[in-house]
Design a protein around this motif. Structure first.
Motif, PDB file in Angstrom:
ATOM      1  N   SER A   1      66.649  33.439  31.415  1.00 29.01           N
ATOM      2  CA  SER A   1      65.466  33.703  32.231  1.00 29.01           C
ATOM      3  C   SER A   1      64.206  33.411  31.426  1.00 29.01           C
ATOM      4  N   ARG A   2      63.140  33.072  32.140  1.00 28.45           N
ATOM      5  CA  ARG A   2      61.861  32.835  31.452  1.00 28.45           C
ATOM      6  C   ARG A   2      60.715  33.257  32.362  1.00 28.45           C
ATOM      7  N   PRO A   3      59.637  33.759  31.766  1.00 26.26           N
ATOM      8  CA  PRO A   3      58.480  34.153  32.562  1.00 26.26           C
ATOM      9  C   PRO A   3      57.655  32.931  32.956  1.00 26.26           C
ATOM     10  N   LEU A   4      57.239  32.909  34.209  1.00 30.57           N
ATOM     11  CA  LEU A   4      56.406  31.816  34.721  1.00 30.57           C
ATOM     12  C   LEU A   4      54.938  32.215  34.824  1.00 30.57           C
ATOM     13  N   THR A   5      54.680  33.506  34.996  1.00 29.87           N
ATOM     14  CA  THR A   5      53.317  33.984  35.200  1.00 29.87           C
ATOM     15  C   THR A   5      53.124  35.286  34.429  1.00 29.87           C
ATOM     16  N   GLY A   6      51.863  35.706  34.342  1.00 28.92           N
ATOM     17  CA  GLY A   6      51.562  36.998  33.733  1.00 28.92           C
ATOM     18  C   GLY A   6      50.125  37.391  33.996  1.00 28.92           C
ATOM     19  N   GLY A   7      49.922  38.613  34.506  1.00 24.00           N
ATOM     20  CA  GLY A   7      48.569  39.099  34.771  1.00 24.00           C
ATOM     21  C   GLY A   7      48.476  40.596  34.583  1.00 24.00           C
ATOM     22  N   TYR A   8      47.297  41.055  34.167  1.00 17.91           N
ATOM     23  CA  TYR A   8      46.997  42.478  34.034  1.00 17.91           C
ATOM     24  C   TYR A   8      45.964  42.873  35.091  1.00 17.91           C
ATOM     25  N   TYR A   9      46.128  44.068  35.659  1.00 20.34           N
ATOM     26  CA  TYR A   9      45.207  44.526  36.707  1.00 20.34           C
ATOM     27  C   TYR A   9      44.985  46.034  36.586  1.00 20.34           C
ATOM     28  N   TRP A  10      43.860  46.481  37.140  1.00 20.94           N
ATOM     29  CA  TRP A  10      43.511  47.899  37.212  1.00 20.94           C
ATOM     30  C   TRP A  10      43.612  48.346  38.660  1.00 20.94           C
ATOM     31  N   CYS A  11      44.465  49.335  38.890  1.00 18.38           N
ATOM     32  CA  CYS A  11      44.642  49.885  40.235  1.00 18.38           C
ATOM     33  C   CYS A  11      43.797  51.140  40.352  1.00 18.38           C
ATOM     34  N   PRO A  12      42.655  51.079  41.043  1.00 16.74           N
ATOM     35  CA  PRO A  12      41.771  52.243  41.121  1.00 16.74           C
ATOM     36  C   PRO A  12      42.441  53.400  41.851  1.00 16.74           C
ATOM     37  N   PRO A  13      41.979  54.619  41.582  1.00 15.19           N
ATOM     38  CA  PRO A  13      42.482  55.759  42.354  1.00 15.19           C
ATOM     39  C   PRO A  13      41.879  55.761  43.746  1.00 15.19           C
ATOM     40  N   LEU A  14      42.282  56.712  44.549  1.00  9.22           N
ATOM     41  CA  LEU A  14      41.725  56.884  45.882  1.00  9.22           C
ATOM     42  C   LEU A  14      40.763  58.071  45.896  1.00  9.22           C
ATOM     43  N   ARG A  15      39.777  57.979  46.740  1.00 10.33           N
ATOM     44  CA  ARG A  15      38.839  59.075  46.965  1.00 10.33           C
ATOM     45  C   ARG A  15      38.540  59.123  48.456  1.00 10.33           C
ATOM     46  N   ASP A  16      38.881  60.241  49.080  1.00 12.33           N
ATOM     47  CA  ASP A  16      38.711  60.393  50.522  1.00 12.33           C
ATOM     48  C   ASP A  16      39.425  59.276  51.280  1.00 12.33           C
ATOM     49  N   GLY A  17      40.597  58.893  50.775  1.00  9.04           N
ATOM     50  CA  GLY A  17      41.418  57.907  51.466  1.00  9.04           C
ATOM     51  C   GLY A  17      41.029  56.457  51.234  1.00  9.04           C
ATOM     52  N   ARG A  18      40.026  56.191  50.421  1.00  8.42           N
ATOM     53  CA  ARG A  18      39.580  54.818  50.131  1.00  8.42           C
ATOM     54  C   ARG A  18      39.657  54.558  48.636  1.00  8.42           C
ATOM     55  N   LEU A  19      39.741  53.294  48.240  1.00 11.85           N
ATOM     56  CA  LEU A  19      39.704  52.955  46.827  1.00 11.85           C
ATOM     57  C   LEU A  19      38.426  53.493  46.202  1.00 11.85           C
ATOM     58  N   ASP A  20      38.565  54.160  45.067  1.00  4.86           N
ATOM     59  CA  ASP A  20      37.441  54.722  44.337  1.00  4.86           C
ATOM     60  C   ASP A  20      37.018  53.728  43.260  1.00  4.86           C
ATOM     61  N   LEU A  21      35.917  53.041  43.484  1.00  4.96           N
ATOM     62  CA  LEU A  21      35.466  51.996  42.567  1.00  4.96           C
ATOM     63  C   LEU A  21      34.320  52.465  41.660  1.00  4.96           C
ATOM     64  N   ARG A  22      34.157  53.758  41.541  1.00  2.00           N
ATOM     65  CA  ARG A  22      33.051  54.271  40.707  1.00  2.00           C
ATOM     66  C   ARG A  22      33.213  53.904  39.239  1.00  2.00           C
ATOM     67  N   ALA A  23      34.443  53.754  38.776  1.00  2.00           N
ATOM     68  CA  ALA A  23      34.678  53.438  37.370  1.00  2.00           C
ATOM     69  C   ALA A  23      34.095  52.091  36.974  1.00  2.00           C
ATOM     70  N   ILE A  24      33.936  51.208  37.960  1.00  2.00           N
ATOM     71  CA  ILE A  24      33.360  49.890  37.650  1.00  2.00           C
ATOM     72  C   ILE A  24      31.951  49.765  38.239  1.00  2.00           C
ATOM     73  N   GLY A  25      31.374  50.893  38.604  1.00  2.00           N
ATOM     74  CA  GLY A  25      29.978  50.904  39.036  1.00  2.00           C
ATOM     75  C   GLY A  25      29.760  50.524  40.477  1.00  2.00           C
TER      76      GLY A  25
END
Length: 296
Positions: free
Chosen positions: A271-295
């Protein structure tokens, strides 16, 4: 009140679709706040999980400690590529048509600032197995340990409950693997396929030894939510690992590539890796994505 995206902690679904988006061009940067606003009603954190790449955070004039681009690595005869994207969306469900329509709605909401550049369907095999027939994610932490491994426990506004994730496509040579004797297959994985028991005499190159989470200092626990994929004549594993930081996954990957001791993971034999990515999954606030950490 902030809370994590619950789809991260839930068991893998019968079906999923992974969407990868790139920023259309620097001319589209001014449109990013508007398209993210349009995205928010389509994301519940359960059936739809979202992760932001470093380039998108930077384009929004934000900064998030611990988020970085996926590293390209060259190890002991192996190459691990980086194919970092701006946004990753994980659609979870049990109806392929419904996943299609949800994907179309998200793609339309993000246009024209973000362009869909890759879409991959994945599926649950048996009760959560890799296409080689081996059980996947055996060493996953559970309960409170899973929460501690996968999510940021505290931090500034919008950080607690967030999660970092590594996403890779691995392509398997299933014919090559199937041609190996069962004993040889077991030694590659480090477990017996028949009962999933770990081999006491597994070689140092066995996958379970390369990635034994408790063998690192500090311990490197992640929460895996990988699923097989198949397209045309190709097939493999869409590897997904969530963590409170990216460090635990990265030290595992470096050891797999042989950068720690010169021994490459035996997985690279078929087997070999074809792709690779890092991501930040924000928390939720009042049922919506909370994007305060990134302003936002």
């Amino acid at each position: 009140m902030s809370h994590f995206q619950s789809g991260i902690l839930a068991p893998v679904p019968p079906l999923a679709r992974h969407l990868f988006f790139a920023i259309e061009s620097v001319d589209a940067l001014g449109q990013l706040p508007a398209v993210l606003t349009a995205l928010l009603p389509l994301v519940d954190g359960d059936a739809t999980v979202v992760g932001l790449g470093e380039s998108l955070v930077h384009a929004l004039d934000g900064k998030l400690a611990g988020l970085r681009a996926f590293p390209a690595l060259s190890g002991a005869g192996v190459d691990v590529p980086s194919t970092q994207h701006a946004l990753w969306v994980w659609l979870r469900g049990d109806d392929r048509g419904e996943l299609l329509h949800r994907a179309r709605a998200i793609e339309a909401a993000l246009a024209p600032a973000l362009k869909l550049v890759q879409s991959t369907d994945s599926f649950r095999y048996k009760t959560g197995h890799d296409l080689t027939g081996y059980e996947d994610g055996t060493e996953n932490p559970e309960g409170e340990a899973a929460i501690a491994a996968a999510f940021v426990g505290d931090g500034a506004a919008g950080e607690a409950g967030g999660s970092f994730v590594a996403v890779q496509h691995w392509a398997h040579n299933l014919d090559h693997f199937a041609a190996m004797p069962q004993d040889e297959q077991d030694k590659i994985i480090g477990r017996r396929k028949t009962d999933n028991a770990e081999l006491e005499d597994a070689p140092e190159s066995a996958h379970v030894k390369r990635t034994a989470q408790e063998s690192f200092e500090p311990e490197a626990f992640v929460l895996r939510r990988s699923m097989p994929w198949a397209e045309g004549g190709a097939a493999g594993l869409l590897f997904v690992a969530f963590g409170c930081t990216l460090d635990a996954f990265e030290v595992q990957l470096r050891r797999m590539a042989g950068l720690e001791d010169g021994i490459a993971d035996a997985l690279f034999r078929f087997s070999r890796p074809l792709t690779g990515g890092y991501y930040w999954c924000p928390p939720l606030r009042d049922g919506r994505l909370d994007l305060r950490a990134i302003g936002c």
